[in-house]
Motif scaffolding. Sequence first.
Motif, short mmCIF file in Angstrom:
data_model
loop_
_atom_site.label_atom_id
_atom_site.label_comp_id
_atom_site.label_asym_id
_atom_site.label_seq_id
_atom_site.Cartn_x
_atom_site.Cartn_y
_atom_site.Cartn_z
N PHE A 59 0.81 -1.21 0.00
CA PHE A 59 0.00 0.00 0.00
C PHE A 59 0.85 1.26 0.00
CE2 PHE A 59 -2.17 3.50 2.01
CZ PHE A 59 -3.44 3.48 1.46
N ILE A 60 1.88 1.32 0.82
CA ILE A 60 2.67 2.54 0.95
C ILE A 60 3.40 2.85 -0.35
CG2 ILE A 60 4.64 3.61 2.12
CD1 ILE A 60 2.04 3.70 3.69
N ILE A 61 3.98 1.85 -0.99
CA ILE A 61 4.68 2.10 -2.25
C ILE A 61 3.71 2.65 -3.29
CG2 ILE A 61 5.92 1.03 -4.17
CD1 ILE A 61 7.12 -0.95 -2.18
N ILE A 62 2.55 2.04 -3.41
CA ILE A 62 1.60 2.44 -4.45
C ILE A 62 0.96 3.79 -4.11
CG2 ILE A 62 -0.46 1.79 -5.74
CD1 ILE A 62 2.20 0.04 -6.07
N HIS A 63 0.40 3.92 -2.90
CA HIS A 63 -0.32 5.14 -2.55
C HIS A 63 0.62 6.35 -2.50
CE1 HIS A 63 -3.54 7.49 -0.56
NE2 HIS A 63 -2.50 8.09 0.03
N GLU A 64 1.71 6.23 -1.77
CA GLU A 64 2.59 7.40 -1.62
C GLU A 64 3.24 7.79 -2.94
OE1 GLU A 64 2.12 9.02 0.93
OE2 GLU A 64 1.09 7.39 1.96
N SER A 65 3.55 6.82 -3.77
CA SER A 65 4.12 7.15 -5.08
C SER A 65 3.08 7.76 -6.00
CB SER A 65 4.71 5.89 -5.72
OG SER A 65 5.76 5.34 -4.93
N GLY A 66 1.82 7.37 -5.84
CA GLY A 66 0.75 7.98 -6.62
C GLY A 66 0.67 9.48 -6.39
N MET B 43 -7.70 19.56 -0.12
CA MET B 43 -6.78 18.42 -0.06
C MET B 43 -7.30 17.18 -0.78
SD MET B 43 -4.80 17.18 3.31
CE MET B 43 -5.14 15.48 3.64
N TRP B 44 -8.60 17.17 -1.08
CA TRP B 44 -9.13 16.02 -1.81
C TRP B 44 -8.43 15.85 -3.16
CZ3 TRP B 44 -11.39 15.41 -6.59
CH2 TRP B 44 -11.71 16.57 -7.30
N ILE B 45 -7.91 16.94 -3.72
CA ILE B 45 -7.19 16.84 -4.99
C ILE B 45 -6.00 15.91 -4.85
CG2 ILE B 45 -5.86 18.16 -6.71
CD1 ILE B 45 -7.59 20.62 -5.88
N HIS B 46 -5.37 15.93 -3.70
CA HIS B 46 -4.27 15.00 -3.42
C HIS B 46 -4.80 13.61 -3.10
CE1 HIS B 46 -1.25 18.35 -2.03
NE2 HIS B 46 -1.93 18.70 -3.10
N GLU B 47 -5.67 13.55 -2.10
CA GLU B 47 -6.01 12.25 -1.52
C GLU B 47 -7.10 11.50 -2.26
OE1 GLU B 47 -3.98 11.10 0.31
OE2 GLU B 47 -2.99 12.77 1.33
N GLY B 48 -8.06 12.22 -2.84
CA GLY B 48 -9.10 11.53 -3.60
C GLY B 48 -8.53 10.84 -4.82
N PHE B 49 -7.74 11.57 -5.60
CA PHE B 49 -7.14 10.99 -6.80
C PHE B 49 -6.14 9.89 -6.44
CE2 PHE B 49 -8.74 14.84 -8.88
CZ PHE B 49 -9.17 14.33 -10.10
N THR B 50 -5.39 10.07 -5.36
CA THR B 50 -4.37 9.07 -5.03
C THR B 50 -4.99 7.82 -4.43
OG1 THR B 50 -2.76 10.84 -4.72
CG2 THR B 50 -2.20 8.70 -3.84
N ALA B 51 -6.04 7.96 -3.63
CA ALA B 51 -6.76 6.76 -3.18
C ALA B 51 -7.36 6.03 -4.39
CB ALA B 51 -7.85 7.15 -2.19
#
Length: 548
Positions: free
Chosen positions: A334-341, A357-365
Amino acid sequence: MSKYILAFIIFMFSGNILIQAQGLLSEKNIFTHQDTLRGSITPERSWWDLTFYHLDIKVKPDSKFISGKNTIQYKVLDSASVLQIDLQSPLQITKVVQNGEELQVRDDGNAHFIKLKSNQKIGSIQSIDVFYEGHPKEAVRAPWDGGFSWKKDTNGNDFIATSCQGLGASVWWPCKDHMYDEVDSMLISVNVPKDLMDVSNGRLRSIDQFGDTKTFNWFVDNPINNYGVNVNIGDYAHFSEVYDGEKGHLDMDYYVLKDNLKKAKEQFKDAPKMMKAFEYWFGPYPFYEDGYKLVEVPYLGMEHQSSVTYGNKYMNGYLGNDLSGTGWGLKFDFIIIHESGHEWFANNITYKDIADMWIHEGFTAYSENLFIDYYYGKEASADYVIGTRANILNDKPIIGYYNVNNEGSGDMYYKGANMLHTLRQLIEDDEKWRQILRGLNKTFYHQTVATQQIENYLSDQSGIDLTEFFNQYLRTTEIPTLEYKIENNQLKYHWIHIVDKFDMPILVSINNKEQWFFPLAEWKNMPLESNNIVFKVDRNFYVKLKKL
């Protein structure tokens, strides 16, 4: 965990894992003068534009003390003589110098107002040196409670890292601590004991030896946001590979504790897999000039630009757990994929105000789902993103309050992801959807943005007016509910729990035959051959179905 790290607190309840999403900042309904100074574009910030930082610090692990200076270069946009720099207590500014003259500093909590003596000619490039020192705030539970993490590895060596999203980079270095203005490039010089190594952002330019210490000089060639800057200090081993990407050869470097080298060489195979999937969906990795790094740290992880940090204990899932409850979440780290996203959504496209902040977290989730889509197929990815709905609280709106450094609900992660998954269904063309995602990263390449820019782009490129769609999912806690009843061979249906003018179409099935419905707030009728039907909505839409 994550560009915030999404804070998942895992509780054991009746033998099941309950996962609660929280933001990095405590919820606040009353805001202070300090919140305004931190979260707004003050007059003392607006007149100058960052061009370059040279952060030059010495880290003393034995005393948990740091000292040094930040050279801040800027372009003058308007006539002014007072400049705001941010640095959080207990760190202290010891002096500020411009053109060889020491300047007067007026302190207002964590904001420091510098009275300039030199003429600030519009269009000119100026610089100041801000000297500082002290014992920086120690992170209690990094990365959710940020600051310095002063730890030891299993061999007793110092193992140190910074994390600061939300709390702000000014918790450990003096800077213009507002997201709207990213510095164009940056040199990071970190002096550490000679037996340790510092890994920061960008590329390592040189190592200078000074008796029993070394200074590692890292250069960032691309714009970078403040919280993306990091220091990671440890007894590191290094290995690397070259990825053949969309823009050519990409250096991928890995820094891990020496005892974990063998595990890392196996677990980090997810990194090039990530790069392949995300370049397909989002376009070229945004920082070829600076390379990509994955760096082991003594906390879970964070999306520091070109220096993504990792602490997932070399396990798949989120510390071995599947956040979707479907099994698919254990197919990747999860950390490799999510944080790299976040390199695409947070570091390339960056919010101007943390309320967005949804621009960061919504798209990355959502990127987690697209990673699965790339390797395991569309149905598997749908299983995953739909499974994450169990983590949605609908406690408060996703968008927070502006100009006071306030982020919205932790639902920005998986409600945000399911909103985007729903939008994919409305577009009805997966290649068009992919090109829209790639277009976002091209259109807003290396930019700070507001939510309205992203919302407008998605409306324009999809050909759908998404105004009420975004108002519904981003600005309310209500889930659109398709209410229906069957009587007298009539199917009657309409939307409830919606914003004004909400008119989202939805794919339904009647006796397993799919068709599009176009509900409104007002009731609509459809004739039936019989009252005995099976009526369902497509599971890919984040809505509820209610029968009267």
